[in-house]
Structure formats: structure tokens, C-alpha cells
Enzyme design. Sequence first.
Site, PDB file in Angstrom:
ATOM      1  CB  THR A  64      -9.913  -6.440   3.767  1.00 12.70           C
ATOM      2  OG1 THR A  64      -8.653  -5.748   4.137  1.00 12.70           O
ATOM      3  CG2 THR A  64      -9.281  -7.775   3.032  1.00 12.70           C
ATOM      4  CD  GLN A 109       0.662  -8.861  -2.315  1.00 18.16           C
ATOM      5  OE1 GLN A 109       1.270  -9.577  -3.090  1.00 18.16           O
ATOM      6  NE2 GLN A 109      -0.528  -8.392  -2.763  1.00 18.16           N
ATOM      7  CG  ASP A 127      -2.065  -1.193   1.185  1.00 16.52           C
ATOM      8  OD1 ASP A 127      -2.088  -1.649   0.233  1.00 16.52           O
ATOM      9  OD2 ASP A 127      -2.282  -1.653   2.260  1.00 16.52           O
TER      10      ASP A 127
END
Length: 422
Positions: free
Chosen positions: A299, A222, A13
Site C-alpha cells: 500500500t 504476513q 515485512d
Amino acid sequence: MSVSLIVGTQWGDEGKGKIVDLLSKDANIVARYQGGANAGHTVIYNGKKIILHLIPTGILNPHTTCIIGNGVVLDPFALLQETETLEKHNVQVSGRLFISNKAHLILPYHKIIEKYSEECSTQSIGTTGRGIGPSYVDKYARCGIRVGEILNFDEFVIRLRKNFEEKVRFIEKIFNKTIDIENTIDEYIEAIKQIKNFTFDTCYFLNQKIKEGKKILIEGAQGTLLDIDHGTYPFVTSSNPTAGGACTGLGVPPNKIDKVIGVSKAYATRVGNGPFPTELKNQFGQQLQSKGYEFGSTTGRPRRCGWLDLVALRYSVMINGIEEIALTKIDVLSDFDEINVCTKYELNGEQTELFPTDLLTLEKVKPIYTSLKGWKKSLAGLKLKKELPKEVLAYINFLEEYISCKVSMLSTGPAREDTIFF
Ligand code: GDP
Ligand code: IMO
Ligand code: MG
């Protein structure tokens, strides 16, 4: 430079999506090499936010061909859903996206196994629930199913059924849960039929394009600290987001990668469980979270926030051979009087500048900070390095000296135009 690799330097992120989108305007090909739909790469496209999970970010540039490499684990449902979303935004996917025949499939039972394993574990990872780990387990246990197998459709369906039945027995035995497979198999077969025409040996394709001198951008998902080998094991993902993963995950040799660009936030975040030495469980952490809007793109979970960890960043530069840094979200620091950066760890009364990836050690380290002056000014609309407040330049200089690596891009907001090239 015809082949550039973009890697995350932290726990994901970092803003890879924004940077890949920005750079892919000049790229002929954008390729993903690892992970799967656990990624969430955000791009502001025609003023709207689009989050890409599985399809390379380059899809948003109409002239770019996209590759999902052999190192990726592919969920056909996620792929179709994402294709549909993109098509709603008038982004054509068909004919522009190709999938390696050697990529492994994520099957519905992978998600079920992951869910129950996380529920039963005393040390749950806090995964994204996308079936990533169990799919890689099958790959390495040599019982996975690869995308190319769908080209022999009848045999594929027989093998799929057999695998489903085996895994259902496994789930019943280990977790004492029953699952209905008939509907799931039929839906899966329908989904997979739709990707049949987009798969071939992408290694030949990519190497041919490299020979032709085409511009290729390799998009990491990632980040280094989530790498299965070099990250904060066991609180990691199940692939190699680090630079070496690009070679194995695409079949591109190391000497063909011209440049490695590391993406780092100007502070640190982590979503999911695991050690995080510079985490701030106070109002500064909350301030970073709300100003940076730190919620997981996949998520929706709140991201844990903390100060920039230069010990970890220098480690990432070393592991990946990073030659330049794209520093993102500098705007999020604009309200702070003082900004801390971690330059050492204290461990058992001693100081160290080395990043320990052993869990028990990492859990014990205490960050030692250097405090830098904040700039307390908005950076909105700035286009040139010389327009930046001197405190921002001092922050960047400090970082560059510590990690022995240049910052080449500074991101001051989520949109393409919020970027200063150095
Ligand atoms: P990725 O997984 O590395 O692609 O990063 P994510 O997309 O998951 O998370 C980065 C978030 O920060 C996204 O919401 C981006 O739109 C946003 N973002 C990227 N660069 C900047 C920046 O310079 N400033 C701000 N405020 N937001 C940014
Ligand atoms: P992008 O590409 C941030 C984290 C999960 C969990 C761990 C393992 O958007 O940077 P997994 O589902 O991979 O088995 O979960 O890794 N994780 C990420 N964190 N960004 C990501 O991707 C992530 N992908 C996985 O939260 O801690
Ligand atoms: Mg993300």
C-alpha cells in the site's frame, strides 16, 4: 531437509521475500498457504526490484514450480496483473504456477464490503484493502466460491451472478450504497477464464512430490503477530500465517515439515493499526524508517518502527516451532551508538516475559530494554561471520540466548549476495 517452512515472526515485512528467493534456488517447488494479494514480498531480481503479492517468490527461479494452496484467497485480477508484470521481466509463469481447486476466490464485492466496513468502524484495522477479510468470512460462513468451481463453467457463472446479486442487496441494505454489477461480472468472468487451465487438487501433487523426496519450500505471508488466532487480535489479518496454517493451507501433514525457519528483522515494524509495545515515536523511529526505507510494499503506507521485541520473538519461536532464524536488515542498525532490545514488559507494576495477545493488556504493557553497544560501521560486502564487528556478534549472541534458537542467516542488504550464512 526436503520440506522447509519460512514464517514471519513479527507483523509481516520481515524480509521473507528475500529469504525465500535466496533459498528457492535449490527448491523444486515453492508453495504459498495463506493470505492473498495483501502480501508484498520484495526481491531484487537482475538488479531490479520486484514485489510479489500473490504468486510465490519461487517463480523467479526458472526451474521452480509454484503452488497457490487451498488456504490462500485468490483475486484473479491481482493474479493476472502480477503475471503480466513478471512476463515483462521475462519470467515465464504459464506452466509453472498451479492453483488449488480448493482455494477461495476474492470477488469484487469483498473489496467493497471491506472498504465500507473500515469506513464505518470506530476501530478500523487499517487493512490493505485487498478483500482478504470478507473473502475468508464467506469461506467460514460456507457461502464462498472456490477456484475449482470454474471447471464447471456454466454453473459457475450462474452461481457468480446469484452471489453478486445477493451481496449487492446486502451492501445496499447495510451501507446504503448502490453498485453497478453488470460490467464487473463480465470483467471478472473474462479474468477467471484465464486461470481455468491452472487449477487442480494440489494436495495430491504436493504429497506425491514429498514422497519423491523433492525439495519444497513453503512461503508464509504476513507474520505471527498478524495471525488470526495467535496475533494481536483484532488488529490482525484473517488467516493463519503461523506454522499450523501451512498444514491446513496446503494439505501437508505436520510430520512432513522438516524445518521451520523464522524471519525476523533486527528491529520491529508494523503497518496498519494496533498495539506495538516497542514503537518509537521519536527520532530513532524516524531513523529506522528512513534508513530501512520502511514503506509498505503493498500500500506504500509508512511503516511504524521500533526496537526489536524479544518477548514477542520468543513467543513466535514457541508458536511456530522455529529452529533457526534468518535475521534481516542488520545493516539498518549500523548508525546507532546504542541499540535497545526489549527483554521484559512491565504490566501493572509487575514484570513479565510473556507476550499477552489480549488487546487491553497489550495496550498497557511498557517495554523494559537491555541496551547493547552499536558497531557504527558499514557491513556492506562482508561475506563471513568472522568478518563481522564484535558488537554485531554480541547482538546476535544476546538474541540467540534469549530466544534459545540459532541465527542461521544474517541479511545485510536487500540483494541475494548481501547474506552471511552462519
Ligand atoms: P516481506 O513481506 O517479509 O517479504 O518483506 P518486504 O519485502 O515487504 O519488506 C522487506 C524490505 O526490506 C524490502 O524492501 C526488502 O528489499 C528489504 N530488505 C530485505 N532484507 C534486507 C536487508 O538485510 N537490509 C536492507 N537494508 N533491506 C532489506
Ligand atoms: P507480508 O506478506 C505487513 C496488515 C495490514 C493490516 C492487517 C490486516 O508482506 O509480510 P488485511 O489486508 O490482511 O486484512 O490487513 O494486516 N498486513 C500486513 N502487514 N505485511 C503484510 O504482508 C501484511 N498483510 C497484511 O496492514 O494491519
Ligand atoms: Mg511485505
